[in-house]
Design an enzyme around this catalytic site. Structure first.
Site, PDB file in Angstrom:
ATOM      1  CG  HIS A 165      -1.800   1.179   1.323  1.00  0.00           C
ATOM      2  ND1 HIS A 165      -3.072   1.201   0.811  1.00  0.00           N
ATOM      3  CD2 HIS A 165      -1.602   2.407   1.876  1.00  0.00           C
ATOM      4  CE1 HIS A 165      -3.626   2.386   1.035  1.00  0.00           C
ATOM      5  NE2 HIS A 165      -2.747   3.133   1.685  1.00  0.00           N
ATOM      6  CD  GLU A 166       1.654   3.575   3.681  1.00  0.00           C
ATOM      7  OE1 GLU A 166       1.892   4.638   3.061  1.00  0.00           O
ATOM      8  OE2 GLU A 166       0.628   3.416   4.354  1.00  0.00           O
ATOM      9  CG  HIS A 184       0.348   6.205  -0.751  1.00  0.00           C
ATOM     10  ND1 HIS A 184      -0.721   6.705  -1.445  1.00  0.00           N
ATOM     11  CD2 HIS A 184      -0.178   5.558   0.336  1.00  0.00           C
ATOM     12  CE1 HIS A 184      -1.853   6.409  -0.815  1.00  0.00           C
ATOM     13  NE2 HIS A 184      -1.542   5.702   0.260  1.00  0.00           N
TER      14      HIS A 184
END
Length: 456
Positions: A18-19, A22
């Protein structure tokens, strides 16, 4: 220990992906990333890497694993040197900021597609789509399904029937139909003579339902077909005292033919009248010999009802089939499965919001950890499927329009795109507080549900 390790691996992987979404989007948009952290709190591991813009990014693995973050250069958090202002997040055009925020949830959804594809490529052993005897008064029984019926094809009303191989695939369709209020048509083959017929399950007539074991019992899909044989027998149990042995095949109970293990379990459970169990006459086959035994089950409370138990494992292992797909079909099926689960998750959240579905469907970290351990103990493919399911949930959850989540920031950017101005600091603060309160309430409900499941 397996539960803890599999849970930490799952959470760590899903948060890191997920990170990373980003992080990668920020780098592609020319934003300087100060820190990439998996976990919160005291750093356990820390290292730095020089980026193409000439600045270092700090990578951290922290002590508390339930979360992570990507810290970018941003004038709203700290002063930014004039020569680095073009690298700050807040100075980027709207489309770039929206892309960076959306990239995290999208990364989780893409991971789910890959994980489901891997399951399809590796192949997984699943029970064949042969039905156990449905419980009395269940939808399946009223529709005319019987123990031993093999499901060949299935499809919702108005759709073309698709081939069904495994019981898990059938159970997924049945659950979808119940939650989405869609009738399901099955093409089944009779176990006795192989005659093919179509059966319609009126799932649209069901009221409010929850995606749990009680739903499948109500419909009648408890499990796959098994031979009515006896497994391990506990010493001193009613089965042991009656003379039952492992490997015995049960032919009849009180003169009624027994077709499968599920039917036999139902007969044992129902051998109760008031607060007393009554004796049953079993005709069994042992080593090519038939014999008759008298068995009196012991009483056991199950919630508000009393059932019979004999202290032996009832039913053989189900017939298994390997579900295996090629590269293209496996990837396409992974994409389709991710889309289906995403849509189903959104529908369930919507129903919980308007009160059409119970908040008991929310699960927290304890349930996730429990399923992580159980799936890991079952093998690689089951664990990968579990990771895919949680990755979809994490991606969809973060897309919800709650101010503290990625979806909330996208909501701000939508407002900015429509009005041409950003949300004011006053409204930003109010929405953040409301979002935190709502998210805390959801987490509290999920944790309460976890504890209730384990204590109940």
């Amino acid at each position: 220990m397996l539960t803890i390790i599999s849970f930490l691996v799952a959470i760590g992987l899903l948060i890191a992906v997920h990170e990373y979404g980003h992080y990668k989007a920020a780098r592609l948009c020319g934003v300087r990333v100060l820190r990439f952290s998996v976990g919160f709190g005291r750093p356990l591991l820390r290292w730095e890497r020089r980026q193409a813009d000439g600045y270092d990014t700090e990578f951290v693995v922290a002590a508390f694993p339930l979360g992570g973050y990507v810290r970018m250069l941003d004038e709203r958090e700290a002063p930014v040197p004039a020569d680095q202002r073009h690298l700050a997040f807040n100075t980027q055009p709207l489309r770039s900021r929206a892309l960076i925020v959306a990239a995290g949830p999208v990364a989780n959804l893409l991971l789910a597609v890959l994980l489901y594809a891997m399951v399809n490529w590796i192949g997984v052993q699943e029970p064949r789509a042969v039905l156990a005897s449905p419980p009395d008064q269940s939808i399946a029984q009223r529709a005319g399904l019987e123990g031993g019926d093999r499901v060949l094809k299935a499809g919702f009303s108005g759709e073309e029937l698709e081939s069904i191989v495994s019981f898990d695939a059938l159970r997924w369709l049945v659950t979808r139909g119940a939650l989405e209020k869609k009738d399901l048509t099955l093409q089944v083959s009779d176990r006795q003579n192989g005659r093919t017929r179509e059966v319609r399950l009126p799932l649209s007539d069901m009221g409010e339902v929850e995606a749990d074991a009680r739903l499948l019992r109500q419909i009648g899909f408890i499990g796959p077909w098994t031979r009515p044989t006896i497994g391990d027998v506990l010493s001193g149990s009613p089965a042991d005292l009656a003379g039952l042995k492992a490997g015995d095949l049960v032919l009849r109970v009180d003169g009624k033919p027994v077709s499968d293990g599920q039917q036999l379990r139902q007969l044992i459970r129902g051998a109760v009248k008031g607060d007393r169990a009554f004796a049953m006459r079993w005709d069994i086959r042992r080593d090519d010999r038939e014999m008759t035994l008298s068995i009196s089950p012991e009483l056991k409370r199950e919630g508000v009802i009393t059932i019979g138990r004999i202290g032996a494992f009832v039913g053989s292992a189900p017939e298994m089939v390997t579900v295996h797909l090629g590269p293209i079909d496996g990837l396409w099926r992974g994409l389709a499965r991710t889309a289906e689960i995403s849509a189903l998750t959104l529908r369930m959240m919507g129903k919980m919001l308007v009160g059409e579905a119970s908040l008991k469907n929310l699960s927290g970290p304890l349930t996730i950890a429990d399923y992580a351990g159980k799936s890991a103990s079952m093998g690689l493919t089951q664990y990968l499927a579990f990771l895919a399911l949680v990755s979809v949930s994490l991606g969809i959850l973060n897309l919800l329009p709650l101010p503290v989540l990625d979806g909330g920031h996208l909501m701000y950017y939508l407002w900015e795109g429509i009005t041409g101005s950003s949300v004011s600091d006053l409204w930003m603060e109010r929405l953040q507080r409301g979002g935190v309160a709502l998210l805390f309430a959801m987490m509290s409900i999920a944790l309460f549900n976890d504890i209730s499941r384990f204590l109940g």
